[in-house]
Design a protein around this motif. Structure first.
Motif, PDB file in Angstrom:
ATOM      1  N   SER A  13       1.007  -0.942   0.196  1.00 22.16           N
ATOM      2  CA  SER A  13       0.473   0.250   0.109  1.00 22.16           C
ATOM      3  C   SER A  13       1.110   1.672  -0.254  1.00 22.16           C
ATOM      4  O   SER A  13       0.620   2.295  -0.566  1.00 22.16           O
ATOM      5  CB  SER A  13      -0.536   0.243   1.490  1.00 22.16           C
ATOM      6  OG  SER A  13      -1.841   1.006   1.094  1.00 22.16           O
ATOM      7  N   LYS A  14       1.856   1.234   0.855  1.00 20.84           N
ATOM      8  CA  LYS A  14       2.718   2.288   0.896  1.00 20.84           C
ATOM      9  C   LYS A  14       3.795   2.741  -0.476  1.00 20.84           C
ATOM     10  O   LYS A  14       3.820   3.615  -0.994  1.00 20.84           O
ATOM     11  CB  LYS A  14       3.513   2.487   1.929  1.00 20.84           C
ATOM     12  CG  LYS A  14       5.093   3.762   2.423  1.00 20.84           C
ATOM     13  CD  LYS A  14       4.115   4.838   3.254  1.00 20.84           C
ATOM     14  CE  LYS A  14       4.733   5.859   3.052  1.00 20.84           C
ATOM     15  NZ  LYS A  14       3.896   6.595   3.856  1.00 20.84           N
ATOM     16  N   PHE A  68       0.848   4.070  -2.896  1.00 14.74           N
ATOM     17  CA  PHE A  68       0.763   5.552  -2.945  1.00 14.74           C
ATOM     18  C   PHE A  68       1.994   6.337  -3.329  1.00 14.74           C
ATOM     19  O   PHE A  68       1.782   7.518  -4.246  1.00 14.74           O
ATOM     20  CB  PHE A  68       0.735   5.782  -1.353  1.00 14.74           C
ATOM     21  CG  PHE A  68       0.817   7.209  -1.121  1.00 14.74           C
ATOM     22  CD1 PHE A  68      -0.442   8.251  -1.101  1.00 14.74           C
ATOM     23  CD2 PHE A  68       2.062   7.812  -0.440  1.00 14.74           C
ATOM     24  CE1 PHE A  68      -0.510   9.660  -0.216  1.00 14.74           C
ATOM     25  CE2 PHE A  68       1.885   9.295  -0.419  1.00 14.74           C
ATOM     26  CZ  PHE A  68       0.659   9.587  -0.312  1.00 14.74           C
ATOM     27  N   THR A 120       2.615   6.149  -7.015  1.00 14.22           N
ATOM     28  CA  THR A 120       1.585   7.271  -7.487  1.00 14.22           C
ATOM     29  C   THR A 120       1.168   8.383  -6.877  1.00 14.22           C
ATOM     30  O   THR A 120       0.984   9.265  -8.260  1.00 14.22           O
ATOM     31  CB  THR A 120      -0.208   6.261  -7.334  1.00 14.22           C
ATOM     32  OG1 THR A 120      -0.523   5.147  -7.502  1.00 14.22           O
ATOM     33  CG2 THR A 120      -1.036   7.314  -8.086  1.00 14.22           C
ATOM     34  N   ASN A 121       1.459   9.360  -6.401  1.00 14.13           N
ATOM     35  CA  ASN A 121       1.284  10.964  -6.052  1.00 14.13           C
ATOM     36  C   ASN A 121       3.207  11.133  -5.951  1.00 14.13           C
ATOM     37  O   ASN A 121       3.218  12.824  -6.029  1.00 14.13           O
ATOM     38  CB  ASN A 121       0.905  10.302  -3.949  1.00 14.13           C
ATOM     39  CG  ASN A 121      -0.334  10.104  -4.726  1.00 14.13           C
ATOM     40  OD1 ASN A 121      -1.503  10.583  -5.740  1.00 14.13           O
ATOM     41  ND2 ASN A 121      -0.692   9.007  -4.002  1.00 14.13           N
ATOM     42  N   LYS A 122       3.882  10.121  -5.076  1.00 16.14           N
ATOM     43  CA  LYS A 122       5.413  11.090  -5.498  1.00 16.14           C
ATOM     44  C   LYS A 122       6.409  10.343  -5.770  1.00 16.14           C
ATOM     45  O   LYS A 122       7.124   9.639  -5.411  1.00 16.14           O
ATOM     46  CB  LYS A 122       5.206  10.739  -3.387  1.00 16.14           C
ATOM     47  CG  LYS A 122       4.154  11.364  -2.734  1.00 16.14           C
ATOM     48  CD  LYS A 122       5.113  11.968  -1.612  1.00 16.14           C
ATOM     49  CE  LYS A 122       3.745  12.300  -0.411  1.00 16.14           C
ATOM     50  NZ  LYS A 122       4.096  12.903   0.582  1.00 16.14           N
ATOM     51  N   GLU A 141       9.080  11.388   2.473  1.00 17.19           N
ATOM     52  CA  GLU A 141       9.196   9.783   2.265  1.00 17.19           C
ATOM     53  C   GLU A 141      10.674   9.296   2.535  1.00 17.19           C
ATOM     54  O   GLU A 141      10.327   8.278   3.309  1.00 17.19           O
ATOM     55  CB  GLU A 141       8.528   9.418   0.835  1.00 17.19           C
ATOM     56  CG  GLU A 141       6.636   9.395   0.960  1.00 17.19           C
ATOM     57  CD  GLU A 141       5.812   8.683   1.786  1.00 17.19           C
ATOM     58  OE1 GLU A 141       6.038   8.058   1.935  1.00 17.19           O
ATOM     59  OE2 GLU A 141       5.016   9.774   1.776  1.00 17.19           O
TER      60      GLU A 141
END
Length: 373
Positions: free
Chosen positions: A6-7, A10, A13-15, A32
């Motif tokens: 999941s991490k 994320f 997709t976003n960073k 992150e």
């Protein structure tokens, strides 16, 4: 693990920016990276002055350590003697073997009958020219833990670097890194339930570390090239989980390992668990099944849904590891290594016992019939 996946998704997709980029997408990544590195510092018990390098695998980390010792120690001091053990894993043995091609000398210390690399054996192998001792903290096939504190103290006294591969120990053992005397520690991330392609290298504060991969200023110049922020974030998340579950692994998983051993021996008395009286990791056991080859039993177990190990990849064959610990050849090559995790359930242990015993009995009958003919 699901949290690691999941991490990772994320961040992908976003960073997805490059940490060194001066624009917003680069800045978004920094939180992150910091969070993940803090998790690695925590699971290792590292200090702020220590360095941690994120790598693509444990094998890369091991090669990084051994090559850097050559550049940072051997070329300057002339100390060109490197020690490992005859039950260690391929990256360390082969990296030292490569240095033997450029005027270094490698020495493999023998394990004793308990599957342990003793401090006395290391002391006997050392010389004034010993630059480094490189060992696995614990064997990943037998689970036997080496007396690293004694060995570390010896290395400190003799002025040698001490590299520990902690792949099989992180999240499964309580330790104080300072007390080990280690100068370098490496690990492979997937044993923490992180994605394949992750690993790490810890370097004691104040120690030099030449880069293994050159060509950039990433990671303070210790490893060049843009790394996968998503993989690092997933590794950090897995490290958090491993730390949270350590009590559970050291107690409940150890109980399930003992139940697996007892259940197999109770129903198949010829089975021989190894090193039960030694200090072992809580999640690993090696068991021999006399009268059959471990390859044939491993194949049958795989077909029945039990996935075990006899070595391969970075591991030596378990038969060789046990032979090097003084086990009879035929018994050693009938052994299989079983590994549990924090997700292993009691029901799965009961199912595994039934499957392992059933397949062992089938093969035992076949071998008896064969020898009678």
């Amino acid at each position: 693990s699901e949290r690691a996946i999941s991490k990772m998704l994320f961040v992908l997709t976003n960073k997805w920016g490059n940490l060194l980029s001066p624009h917003l997408k680069g800045h978004q990544v920094s939180s992150e990276v910091v969070e993940a590195l803090n998790s690695l510092y925590e699971i290792l018990g590292a200090k702020k002055i220590d360095d941690i390098v994120f790598t693509s695998s444990g094998a890369e980390a091991v090669n990084h350590v051994i090559q850097s010792v050559y550049y940072d120690q051997t070329l300057e001091s002339g100390k060109n003697h490197l020690i490992t053990s005859n039950i260690d894993e391929a990256p360390g043995i082969m990296a030292i073997g490569r240095l033997e091609e450029i005027n270094c000398m490698g020495k493999m210390v023998d394990a004793n009958k308990d599957g342990v690399i003793t401090a006395q054996a290391i002391a006997d192998a050392m010389s004034p020219r010993t630059a480094m001792v490189s060992l696995s903290w614990a064997n990943g096939l037998t689970g036997v833990i080496n007396p690293v504190h004694e060995i570390g103290k010896l290395c400190e006294e003799r002025g040698s670097c001490f590299h520990l591969d902690a792949t099989h120990v992180l999240g499964k053992l309580y330790f104080d890194l300072e007390d080990t005397g280690a100068t370098h520690v490496t690990f492979n991330g997937d044993h923490l339930h992180a994605p394949k392609g992750t690993g790490g290298l810890w370097v004691r504060g104040g120690r030099r570390l030449s880069p293994f991969i050159v060509g950039g200023i990433e990671q303070a110049g210790l490893r060049a090239g843009s790394f996968s922020t998503a993989n690092l974030a997933a590794l950090g998340e897995a490290a958090k989980e491993a730390l949270d579950a350590r009590d559970f692994v050291c107690t409940e998983v150890a109980r399930l390992r003992d139940k697996l051993e007892d259940g197999i021996v109770s129903n198949f008395p010829d089975a021989v668990p190894f090193f039960q009286n030694q200090e072992r990791l809580p999640h690993i056991t090696a068991i021999a099944f006399p009268g059959m080859t471990n390859e044939s039993l491993l194949y049958q177990l795989s077909r029945s849904g039990v996935y075990a190990c006899i070595g391969g990849g970075s591991f030596q064959q378990i038969g060789i590891v046990l032979e090097n610990s003084g086990v009879d050849h035929h018994l050693a090559h009938s052994a299989i290594s079983f590994s549990l995790s924090r997700e292993t359930s009691e029901e799965e242990i009961d199912q595994a016992i039934a499957i392992i015993v059933g397949e062992a009995k089938k093969l035992s009958k076949l071998s008896t019939c064969f020898y009678k003919k």
